[in-house]
Design an enzyme around this catalytic site. Sequence first.
Site, PDB file in Angstrom:
ATOM      1  N   ASP A 179       0.838  -1.199   0.000  1.00  0.00           N
ATOM      2  CA  ASP A 179       0.000   0.000   0.000  1.00  0.00           C
ATOM      3  C   ASP A 179       0.875   1.252   0.000  1.00  0.00           C
ATOM      4  O   ASP A 179       1.942   1.273   0.601  1.00  0.00           O
ATOM      5  CB  ASP A 179      -0.893  -0.013   1.244  1.00  0.00           C
ATOM      6  CG  ASP A 179      -2.045   0.966   1.154  1.00  0.00           C
ATOM      7  OD1 ASP A 179      -2.332   1.458   0.033  1.00  0.00           O
ATOM      8  OD2 ASP A 179      -2.652   1.266   2.195  1.00  0.00           O
ATOM      9  N   ARG A 214       0.050   9.004 -10.618  1.00  0.00           N
ATOM     10  CA  ARG A 214      -0.080   7.787  -9.824  1.00  0.00           C
ATOM     11  C   ARG A 214       0.637   6.604 -10.466  1.00  0.00           C
ATOM     12  O   ARG A 214       1.189   5.744  -9.781  1.00  0.00           O
ATOM     13  CB  ARG A 214      -1.562   7.447  -9.609  1.00  0.00           C
ATOM     14  CG  ARG A 214      -2.260   8.353  -8.607  1.00  0.00           C
ATOM     15  CD  ARG A 214      -3.731   7.979  -8.452  1.00  0.00           C
ATOM     16  NE  ARG A 214      -3.898   6.651  -7.894  1.00  0.00           N
ATOM     17  CZ  ARG A 214      -3.922   6.379  -6.587  1.00  0.00           C
ATOM     18  NH1 ARG A 214      -3.756   7.359  -5.698  1.00  0.00           N
ATOM     19  NH2 ARG A 214      -4.113   5.155  -6.153  1.00  0.00           N
ATOM     20  N   ASN A 217     -10.408  -3.491  -6.372  1.00  0.00           N
ATOM     21  CA  ASN A 217      -9.642  -2.510  -7.156  1.00  0.00           C
ATOM     22  C   ASN A 217     -10.292  -2.161  -8.487  1.00  0.00           C
ATOM     23  O   ASN A 217      -9.914  -1.169  -9.126  1.00  0.00           O
ATOM     24  CB  ASN A 217      -8.219  -3.015  -7.409  1.00  0.00           C
ATOM     25  CG  ASN A 217      -7.314  -2.901  -6.196  1.00  0.00           C
ATOM     26  OD1 ASN A 217      -6.313  -3.611  -6.090  1.00  0.00           O
ATOM     27  ND2 ASN A 217      -7.651  -2.028  -5.254  1.00  0.00           N
ATOM     28  N   TRP A 218     -11.270  -2.953  -8.925  1.00  0.00           N
ATOM     29  CA  TRP A 218     -11.991  -2.603 -10.154  1.00  0.00           C
ATOM     30  C   TRP A 218     -12.736  -1.279 -10.004  1.00  0.00           C
ATOM     31  O   TRP A 218     -13.116  -0.656 -11.008  1.00  0.00           O
ATOM     32  CB  TRP A 218     -12.993  -3.697 -10.513  1.00  0.00           C
ATOM     33  CG  TRP A 218     -12.364  -5.013 -10.882  1.00  0.00           C
ATOM     34  CD1 TRP A 218     -12.337  -6.151 -10.123  1.00  0.00           C
ATOM     35  CD2 TRP A 218     -11.670  -5.338 -12.094  1.00  0.00           C
ATOM     36  NE1 TRP A 218     -11.672  -7.151 -10.789  1.00  0.00           N
ATOM     37  CE2 TRP A 218     -11.254  -6.680 -12.001  1.00  0.00           C
ATOM     38  CE3 TRP A 218     -11.356  -4.603 -13.244  1.00  0.00           C
ATOM     39  CZ2 TRP A 218     -10.543  -7.317 -13.018  1.00  0.00           C
ATOM     40  CZ3 TRP A 218     -10.652  -5.230 -14.259  1.00  0.00           C
ATOM     41  CH2 TRP A 218     -10.253  -6.567 -14.147  1.00  0.00           C
TER      42      TRP A 218
END
Length: 240
Positions: free
Chosen positions: A20, A33, A68-69
């Site tokens: 993370d 990102r 995470n989708w």
Amino acid sequence: MIASGSGEGPAPRHVAIIMDGNGRWAKRRHLPRVAGHKAGVDAVRKVTRAARAMGIEALTLYAFSSENWRRPEEEVSDLMGLLRLFIRSDLDELVRENVRLRVIGDYRRFSADIVRLVDDAIARTAANTGAILVIALNYGAHAELVAAAQRLATRAAAGDLDPAAIDAAAIEAELDTADLPPLDLVIRTSGEHRLSNFLLWQAAYAELLFVDTLWPDFDAAALADAVAAFGQRQRRYGGL
């Protein structure tokens, strides 16, 4: 079992990491990102190599959760691209280093080319007898437990299994991790203190370690510190 670096107790056989902090790492550097995710892939290489050098038998990495989708489509696409890159660039090293690749989760939801890459990587390393690298792809512990319960229920309904015989061992045999060493240590980076639907059954008696380090900055030294901290823990499993 291997000795710990601290000299206090045995080192973990099976370590799992919730990787993370990629996004925050990039934000602090005023980068997109995807730059954080790329740096995160570099951290995967460093940590997997360090784990092998330390004699850790199994390393499980939470690469893409079933939740995470929900992220923006562009970010999901970037993550898929990095997954392709990692497999293509690192598979030869895994083969050469006698590492067996395992995947847990429903990775067949991914695009056909990724499924083929994953299947090929698993096949090419299947006969390896060294460390096990487990990648959790489209994985969620709730879905894993539901699927295990459904398989047991199907067998019971068919008369092949006595419902009264369903115990913890029967459930564990249906989990994605059935043939892996018991989970000893779960590490989560970036300062968050939750498991996020990761290996919930398996973590019942695992040691939990939450560190502030963002994943791209987590390296061999950080892993060694985590293993040393594990060696200081007293694992009683409910006893004295």
